[in-house]
Design an enzyme around this catalytic site. Structure first.
Site, PDB file in Angstrom:
ATOM      1  CB  SER A 410      -0.956  -0.007   1.198  1.00  0.00           C
ATOM      2  OG  SER A 410      -0.270  -0.357   2.363  1.00  0.00           O
ATOM      3  CG  HIS A 431      -3.194  -1.143  -2.586  1.00  0.00           C
ATOM      4  ND1 HIS A 431      -3.592   0.134  -2.305  1.00  0.00           N
ATOM      5  CD2 HIS A 431      -3.189  -1.789  -1.408  1.00  0.00           C
ATOM      6  CE1 HIS A 431      -3.816   0.252  -1.015  1.00  0.00           C
ATOM      7  NE2 HIS A 431      -3.580  -0.905  -0.448  1.00  0.00           N
ATOM      8  CD  GLU A 443      -4.861   2.632  -4.990  1.00  0.00           C
ATOM      9  OE1 GLU A 443      -5.164   3.829  -5.013  1.00  0.00           O
ATOM     10  OE2 GLU A 443      -4.032   2.167  -4.187  1.00  0.00           O
ATOM     11  CG  ASN A 481      -3.292   4.006   1.580  1.00  0.00           C
ATOM     12  OD1 ASN A 481      -4.274   4.207   2.282  1.00  0.00           O
ATOM     13  ND2 ASN A 481      -2.854   2.797   1.302  1.00  0.00           N
TER      14      ASN A 481
END
Ligand code: 3HC
Length: 683
Positions: A410, A431, A443, A481
């Site tokens: 991540s 991800h 992702e 993130n």
């Protein structure tokens, strides 16, 4: 242009086939052609009955959704959906719907305007309009209660979940479900001379208005809990209740009024944006054909690795699971077995299916054994760059040429990991979000050297896993993130400056976020947050304060939910309580650093956190780390609990007006410094 409605004769039966790929959506052309064909059949003495079906896998997936934003914007006139349906229902000869695949929204409404419905086992019946911020607008709220009763109709129209064929039969929506070809069955039925049975004339399943009103009250409470803030579910309940109170034509008028209200609202615009954004995200221009993936491997059998293995098994892809610790592997497999057993207990799958899926997950004794046969390998070991690089070095030696090598990270740098191999072109990030079998978002992160073919293979693979993939660039935190960090940074800063944690969280959940930003910190764990912040600082992420109050929490043993305290104190059921001790610590922290404390309004909290979020999104777009603004919306709606009815952060910001957002960012920049430097995208 091919004809939208094809006609074929089977003796005295006219078979009408709607042919509007990919899903036979009801465009104005289709509706015109359909109603006209039914009326011609009525006038044709050689025709005794009509069978109506759809070409391909689906009956009709509903009204053409792309029309709604155009109607709402006044670019085209409203479509008289109800009138088209009335023209079908008023045919003096029997009209029989032959249904396979989706009969959703306007598709089910078309079927209900027919006099009989014969469906294949694959058929689905639903009124999912609320998921687009709408209600059924082609008579569904009035015809469905006449077939299935008020309670079932309220449930289907307010929650939007479809029924399978057996459920629709039991509910009284379908008249027959057949194993073979539903068109053939419908033609045979038509030859028996069925009656013309208009749904509008059926009364026996309707209840008294008072009973409908008490049902409505129960459903209102349900949707408040499950779909808070959303307007369409309540409108759907009101429209169905009207069916019990009013004659059919007046009920239609009530539906029209409520449908119009929803169509003109912000929420339907946002939800329709998300519908198309999800589908656009899975596509990238200029990518070659993907490589086929027949077998997979997952390295690391912790929560994430085991969850990803389940995703493969559920999609029918055999997968080898490996962990350097045999105990961890055993634990991972036991956890998976438990999940499948629970699914069987809850009736979500039968035992044979659970056994088939479990059978697809094979433990491997060594990493080389796991990797040797795989076309795609997902590494999901501990989030430590050195450990990951070692795994990739071994994978490089063991994997077959051309195999996709994916890391489930991540926050780490894909290029650093790829550099551990001699084939960085095959390496990328995948991800997944936790829990992997549940969360739809993935992702797909391209490194500097990632080959287009590898990206295409990963996108296709994610789609096969029934995920919504979004392409992201290799920046710190990728899309989700990366944006979440400044958003939380602001929440923490507000707490340092006197905002109470519960006020900060409530300001954002009250706005529609699934969880408050500080509560998320407690859920993820403050040891993990500290690691993320350190990695961000190591990678030189700009505008992140070098120290923050939250960094103190692990040292104080306040790791979050798992240790019983963090921003909140938790009881044995992990229910958060405001914690006076935390407030004292915050005051001390602020006093020692000369941070001034003051009261915060809900608006100020929302403005700071949300502007930090969208400004980072805009920077991502400036840098080309996301393909389009709508991809960012998909990431936040599906990975971070952003309210879909606000359309995602970038849609929301654009709806405020880019110029307005820019002006506020500039004001904050003057007041509070470089953190707020507006991205170029706003201009
Ligand atoms: N209108 C326009 N386009 C539609 C559509 C619709 N109702 N339903 C699907 N599509 C398009 C998608 O955008 C996609 O296009 P693309 O290939 O260009 O990206 C394509 O059809 C295939 O769709 P999916 O990728 O979703 O295909 P799946 O096979 O995974 O799913 C489906 C098929 C279950 C039918 C799914 O597409 C779906 O749920 N569609 C929407 C159903 C719906 O919400 N219907 C209600 C519409 S509103 C209405 O009817 C109002 C009425 O009451 C007046």
């Amino acid at each position: 242009m091919p004809e939208a409605v094809k006609e074929a004769r089977r003796g005295n039966v006219l078979v009408l086939t709607i042919d509007n790929p990919p899903v036979n959506a009801l465009s104005v052309e289709v509706l015109d052609a359909l109603a006209a064909a039914v009326e011609r059949a009525a006038a044709d003495s050689a025709v005794e009955a009509v069978v109506l079906t759809g070409a391909g896998k689906n009956f009709i997936a509903g009204a053409d959704i792309s029309l709604f934003p155009r109607i709402a914007a006044g670019e085209m006139p409203p479509v008289p959906w109800q009138q088209y349906m009335n023209r079908i229902e008023n045919c003096p000869k029997p009209v029989i719907a032959a249904i396979q695949g989706a009969a959703l929204g306007g598709g089910l409404e078309t079927a209900m305007a027919c006099h009989w419905r014969i469906a294949a086992r694959t058929a689905q019946a639903g009124q999912p309009e609320v998921k687009l911020g709408l209600i059924p607008g082609a008579g569904g709220t009035q015809r469905l209660p006449r077939l299935a009763g008020v309670e079932k109709a309220m449930e289907m129209c307010s929650y939007g979940d479809p029924l399978d064929a057996a459920e629709a039969l039991a509910a009284g929506i379908f008249d027959q479900v057949v194993d073979g070809d539903p068109v053939e069955a419908a033609v045979q039925f038509a030859l028996t001379g069925p009656a013309v049975r208009r749904t509008r004339d059926l009364q026996d399943r309707l209840c008294a208005p008072e009973q409908a009103e008490s049902l409505a009250e129960v459903f209102r409470q349900g949707v408040h809990r499950r779909m808070p803030h959303q307007k369409a579910p309540e409108a759907a309940i009101e429209a169905v209740a009207a069916a019990a109170r009013l004659p059919f034509e007046e009920g239609l008028a009530a539906e029209r009024r409520l449908f119009e209200q929803c169509l003109r609202g912000e929420q339907s615009r946002a939800l329709i944006h998300v519908f198309f954004a999800e589908r656009a995200a899975a596509k990238a221009a200029g990518l070659p054909a993907p490589r086929p993936v027949g077998r997979a491997a997952v390295i690391g059998a912790g929560t994430m690795g085991a969850g990803i293995a389940v995703c493969f098994a559920n999609a029918g892809i055999p997968v080898m699971l490996y962990d350097a610790s045999p105990e961890a592997l055993e634990r991972g497999l036991a956890g998976i077995r438990k999940q499948y057993e629970a699914a069987v207990k809850k009736g979500r799958m039968d035992e044979a299916e659970a056994a088939r899926r479990m059978e697809r997950i094979r433990p491997a004794e060594g990493l080389a054994e796991a990797a040797a046969e795989a076309d795609a390998i997902v590494e999901a070991v501990f989030e430590d760059p050195e450990v990951k690089r070692e795994v990739f070095c071994e994978l490089d030696a063991a994997a077959r040429p051309g195999a996709l090598l994916a890391t489930n990270t991540s926050t780490l740098d894909i290029d650093e990991i790829a550099a551990a191999t001699k084939r960085p072109e095959s390496v990328l990030g995948l991800h997944f979000f936790s829990p992997a079998p549940v969360m739809k978002l993935v992702e797909v992160v391209r490194g500097r050297a990632t080959a287009p073919e590898a990206a295409a293979t990963a996108l296709e693979l994610a789609r096969r896993l029934k995920k919504i993939p979004v392409l992201a660039g290799n920046c710190f935190g990728f899309i989700g993130n990366r944006m979440f960090l400044p958003y939380r940074t602001q929440a923490v800063a507000i707490a340092e400056q006197g905002g109470a944690p519960e006020e900060i969280d409530a300001a954002l959940t009250g706005w529609g976020m699934a969880m408050g930003p500080l509560a998320v910190g407690d859920l993820v764990g403050h040891d993990v947050w500290l690691m993320i912040r350190r990695e961000a600082l190591r990678r030189g992420v700009p505008h992140i304060p070098v120290s923050a109050f939250e960094d103190e929490l692990p040292r104080l043993g306040r790791l979050g939910q798992k240790s019983g305290s963090g921003w909140y104190r938790y009881d044995e059921n992990r229910r958060p309580q405001p914690d006076p001790e935390l407030i004292r610590l915050l005051r001390e922290y602020a006093a020692a650093r000369g941070i001034e404390q003051r009261p915060w309004t809900v608006e100020q909290i929302r403005e700071r956190t949300l502007l930090a979020l969208v400004n980072e999104g805009a920077r991502i777009l400036d840098e080309g780390m996301a393909e389009r603004a709508s991809d960012i919306d998909v990431v936040f709606v599906h990975g971070f609990g952003f309210p879909a009815w606000r359309g995602g952060p970038m849609h929301w910001a654009e709806a405020q007006g880019k110029a307005r957002v820019l002006a506020r960012l500039e004001a904050l920049y003057d007041e509070d410094g470089p953190f707020w430097k507006p991205a170029a995208w706003w201009r």
